[in-house]
Design a protein around this motif. Sequence first.
Motif, PDB file in Angstrom:
ATOM      1  N   ALA A   1       0.822  -1.189   0.095  1.00  0.00           N
ATOM      2  CA  ALA A   1       0.187   0.029  -0.128  1.00  0.00           C
ATOM      3  C   ALA A   1       0.874   1.401   0.157  1.00  0.00           C
ATOM      4  O   ALA A   1       0.432   2.217  -0.723  1.00  0.00           O
ATOM      5  N   ALA A   2       1.959   1.312   0.782  1.00  0.00           N
ATOM      6  CA  ALA A   2       2.815   2.550   0.829  1.00  0.00           C
ATOM      7  C   ALA A   2       3.606   2.534  -0.429  1.00  0.00           C
ATOM      8  O   ALA A   2       4.052   3.656  -0.735  1.00  0.00           O
ATOM      9  N   THR A   3       3.663   1.523  -1.229  1.00  0.00           N
ATOM     10  CA  THR A   3       4.460   1.618  -2.499  1.00  0.00           C
ATOM     11  C   THR A   3       3.743   2.075  -3.480  1.00  0.00           C
ATOM     12  O   THR A   3       3.917   2.803  -4.564  1.00  0.00           O
ATOM     13  N   PHE A   4       2.611   1.219  -3.874  1.00  0.00           N
ATOM     14  CA  PHE A   4       1.913   1.343  -5.058  1.00  0.00           C
ATOM     15  C   PHE A   4       0.533   2.130  -5.090  1.00  0.00           C
ATOM     16  O   PHE A   4      -0.029   2.213  -6.229  1.00  0.00           O
ATOM     17  N   SER A   5       0.245   2.535  -4.016  1.00  0.00           N
ATOM     18  CA  SER A   5      -1.192   3.360  -3.947  1.00  0.00           C
ATOM     19  C   SER A   5      -1.141   4.473  -4.851  1.00  0.00           C
ATOM     20  O   SER A   5      -0.127   5.083  -5.391  1.00  0.00           O
ATOM     21  N   GLU A   6      -2.290   4.863  -5.415  1.00  0.00           N
ATOM     22  CA  GLU A   6      -2.641   6.069  -6.150  1.00  0.00           C
ATOM     23  C   GLU A   6      -3.461   6.985  -5.619  1.00  0.00           C
ATOM     24  O   GLU A   6      -4.477   6.477  -4.641  1.00  0.00           O
ATOM     25  N   ALA A   7      -3.528   8.312  -5.610  1.00  0.00           N
ATOM     26  CA  ALA A   7      -4.683   9.206  -5.262  1.00  0.00           C
ATOM     27  C   ALA A   7      -6.001   8.662  -5.674  1.00  0.00           C
ATOM     28  O   ALA A   7      -6.244   8.279  -6.817  1.00  0.00           O
ATOM     29  N   ASP A   8      -6.845   9.144  -4.747  1.00  0.00           N
ATOM     30  CA  ASP A   8      -8.321   8.808  -5.286  1.00  0.00           C
ATOM     31  C   ASP A   8      -8.844   7.367  -5.369  1.00  0.00           C
ATOM     32  O   ASP A   8     -10.033   6.991  -5.924  1.00  0.00           O
ATOM     33  N   SER A   9      -8.084   6.392  -4.813  1.00  0.00           N
ATOM     34  CA  SER A   9      -8.005   4.957  -4.942  1.00  0.00           C
ATOM     35  C   SER A   9      -7.828   4.258  -3.879  1.00  0.00           C
ATOM     36  O   SER A   9      -6.862   4.579  -2.934  1.00  0.00           O
ATOM     37  N   ALA A  10      -8.332   3.175  -3.862  1.00  0.00           N
ATOM     38  CA  ALA A  10      -8.049   1.927  -2.815  1.00  0.00           C
ATOM     39  C   ALA A  10      -7.079   1.050  -3.440  1.00  0.00           C
ATOM     40  O   ALA A  10      -7.336   0.843  -4.812  1.00  0.00           O
ATOM     41  N   LEU A  11      -6.438   0.037  -2.997  1.00  0.00           N
ATOM     42  CA  LEU A  11      -5.606  -0.977  -3.429  1.00  0.00           C
ATOM     43  C   LEU A  11      -6.186  -2.148  -3.291  1.00  0.00           C
ATOM     44  O   LEU A  11      -6.175  -2.658  -2.010  1.00  0.00           O
ATOM     45  N   PHE A  12      -6.846  -3.074  -4.173  1.00  0.00           N
ATOM     46  CA  PHE A  12      -7.240  -4.418  -3.859  1.00  0.00           C
ATOM     47  C   PHE A  12      -6.390  -5.419  -4.338  1.00  0.00           C
ATOM     48  O   PHE A  12      -6.082  -5.617  -5.350  1.00  0.00           O
ATOM     49  N   LEU A  13      -5.828  -5.846  -3.440  1.00  0.00           N
ATOM     50  CA  LEU A  13      -4.446  -6.776  -3.490  1.00  0.00           C
ATOM     51  C   LEU A  13      -4.599  -7.960  -2.951  1.00  0.00           C
ATOM     52  O   LEU A  13      -5.344  -8.588  -1.871  1.00  0.00           O
ATOM     53  N   ASP A  14      -4.381  -9.004  -3.886  1.00  0.00           N
ATOM     54  CA  ASP A  14      -4.297 -10.436  -3.597  1.00  0.00           C
ATOM     55  C   ASP A  14      -3.056 -10.898  -3.027  1.00  0.00           C
ATOM     56  O   ASP A  14      -1.919 -10.750  -3.720  1.00  0.00           O
ATOM     57  N   CYS A  15      -3.085 -11.198  -1.860  1.00  0.00           N
ATOM     58  CA  CYS A  15      -1.737 -11.361  -1.118  1.00  0.00           C
ATOM     59  C   CYS A  15      -1.094 -12.562  -1.426  1.00  0.00           C
ATOM     60  O   CYS A  15       0.069 -12.893  -0.803  1.00  0.00           O
ATOM     61  N   ARG A  16      -1.564 -13.506  -2.280  1.00  0.00           N
ATOM     62  CA  ARG A  16      -1.136 -14.766  -2.480  1.00  0.00           C
ATOM     63  C   ARG A  16      -0.328 -14.560  -3.920  1.00  0.00           C
ATOM     64  O   ARG A  16       0.858 -14.784  -4.115  1.00  0.00           O
ATOM     65  N   SER A  17      -1.054 -13.806  -4.844  1.00  0.00           N
ATOM     66  CA  SER A  17      -0.324 -13.817  -6.182  1.00  0.00           C
ATOM     67  C   SER A  17       0.411 -12.288  -6.297  1.00  0.00           C
ATOM     68  O   SER A  17       1.088 -12.211  -7.079  1.00  0.00           O
ATOM     69  N   GLU A  18       0.217 -11.448  -5.151  1.00  0.00           N
ATOM     70  CA  GLU A  18       0.892 -10.070  -5.048  1.00  0.00           C
ATOM     71  C   GLU A  18       0.665  -9.366  -6.329  1.00  0.00           C
ATOM     72  O   GLU A  18       1.217  -8.623  -6.839  1.00  0.00           O
ATOM     73  N   THR A  19      -0.695  -9.290  -6.748  1.00  0.00           N
ATOM     74  CA  THR A  19      -1.264  -8.796  -7.761  1.00  0.00           C
ATOM     75  C   THR A  19      -2.138  -7.795  -7.467  1.00  0.00           C
ATOM     76  O   THR A  19      -2.782  -8.084  -6.340  1.00  0.00           O
ATOM     77  N   PHE A  20      -2.483  -6.547  -7.818  1.00  0.00           N
ATOM     78  CA  PHE A  20      -3.570  -5.618  -7.433  1.00  0.00           C
ATOM     79  C   PHE A  20      -4.060  -4.889  -8.272  1.00  0.00           C
ATOM     80  O   PHE A  20      -3.710  -4.753  -9.608  1.00  0.00           O
ATOM     81  N   ASP A  21      -5.508  -4.358  -8.021  1.00  0.00           N
ATOM     82  CA  ASP A  21      -6.211  -3.629  -8.858  1.00  0.00           C
ATOM     83  C   ASP A  21      -6.507  -2.040  -8.143  1.00  0.00           C
ATOM     84  O   ASP A  21      -6.495  -2.224  -6.898  1.00  0.00           O
ATOM     85  N   LEU A  22      -6.456  -0.900  -8.980  1.00  0.00           N
ATOM     86  CA  LEU A  22      -6.840   0.002  -8.107  1.00  0.00           C
ATOM     87  C   LEU A  22      -8.494   0.206  -8.368  1.00  0.00           C
ATOM     88  O   LEU A  22      -9.020   0.184  -9.463  1.00  0.00           O
ATOM     89  N   VAL A  23      -9.144   0.615  -6.979  1.00  0.00           N
ATOM     90  CA  VAL A  23     -10.496   0.573  -6.920  1.00  0.00           C
ATOM     91  C   VAL A  23     -10.860   2.277  -6.588  1.00  0.00           C
ATOM     92  O   VAL A  23     -10.286   2.738  -5.681  1.00  0.00           O
ATOM     93  N   PRO A  24     -11.678   2.851  -7.303  1.00  0.00           N
ATOM     94  CA  PRO A  24     -11.855   4.449  -7.191  1.00  0.00           C
ATOM     95  C   PRO A  24     -12.628   4.662  -5.907  1.00  0.00           C
ATOM     96  O   PRO A  24     -13.531   3.681  -5.528  1.00  0.00           O
TER      97      PRO A  24
END
Length: 400
Positions: free
Chosen positions: A178-201
């Motif tokens: 979260a501290a590395t990949f987050s973006e403004a105006d978004s939450a980070l939907f993170l799969d902690c097994r695959s370590e992949t994520f999507d930004l959710v507005p």
Amino acid sequence: MSEHIRRAEQALIDQFGDSDEEIGIASAPGRVNLIGGHTDYNEGFVLPAAIDRRTVIVGRPRDDDVVNLYSLSLDEQRSISLEDRDRDGETNWSDYVIGVFDRLVERGYEPGGMDLAIAGNVPIGAGVSSSAALEVAAATAIDSIAGLGLPKEEIAKTAWEAETQFVGVGCGIMDQFAATFSEADSALFLDCRSETFDLVPVDSERARILVVDTGVQHDLVEDGHNERVRQCQEGVEAFDRLADESVSSLRDVSAELFDEYADDLPETIRKRCRHVLAENERVKEAVEALESGDLETVGALMCASHESLRDDYETSCDELDLVVELATEHDGVLGARMTGSGFGGSVVSLVDPDAVDDVEETIRTAYRAETGIDPEIYVCEPAAGATEVPLEADIDVRSD
């Protein structure tokens, strides 16, 4: 953020003298976890958002292997040699930075000695991951100063290893990602097994993030966090033994498998596993609700998450429960839950923008009357993750 940069630059000179070496600057944010409590180290799903509270590190290289650290907020200094990175005594703030150096060296990098000054406004011990903000800011600053060329994934992983392998907290990857990949105006939907994520507005025009610090401090190494990690692992081992299929984490346990063998588990282990499985489903439902603009459902899921953390995972406390109760009794609050590992720290709420001032005053007055503590309350917006800061720049990362 510019104020913190200026203060850190001045502290660098005041503490370690002037130098002709080029200065490097980096920052990383704290975070709230909207939903997904204690699922990250179980290879589950989480939905954090970085907040506009940041840790800033200003530094420069040295021509030896000495690392000098100075914290403005604590007015403390520490010096080590990269040849002698062992922890000494109880955990303190500097271990999170030294741990980053340690893991970089163990990964084969040569960061070299540095002078580093640390400033910022991420609350310590409040459940908004000041440790990850410090680790990620340190990794980003070291990368910039030493010219290591680290990919973002390497920064997040190095920061995570600093906390888990050097400091000794059995956490998952959520905070550092979260501290590395987050973006403004978004939450980070993170799969902690695959370590992949999507930004959710996250629509800040319809809901603000309100963080209430209960004033109850916790120490993640010594409190119940690591105990919960061990209990979840006990659950994994039990399901792996009982089931006909391989179970390597609670992510592998389906609802059907849990129902089949739940009665064979000790009560405490059954409750821990039940929370994790249900929480993963709540995270996925919250993402769908956010994407469709259904903030009322997001709020209801947050409240359900807190109840599960309180009753099944048992990581809440009286003060956290009081704030959640005070928040959810207000018509302007969509939902509220503890954020972070619990046992103290903060509550995060989604609040109607028009009701923020009244919600803040209501909670502050009632909480102070009940506990005698005047809580720190922050109105936050989802912010950008870690960044190098060009000299003389004043970039918009949604911080003060």
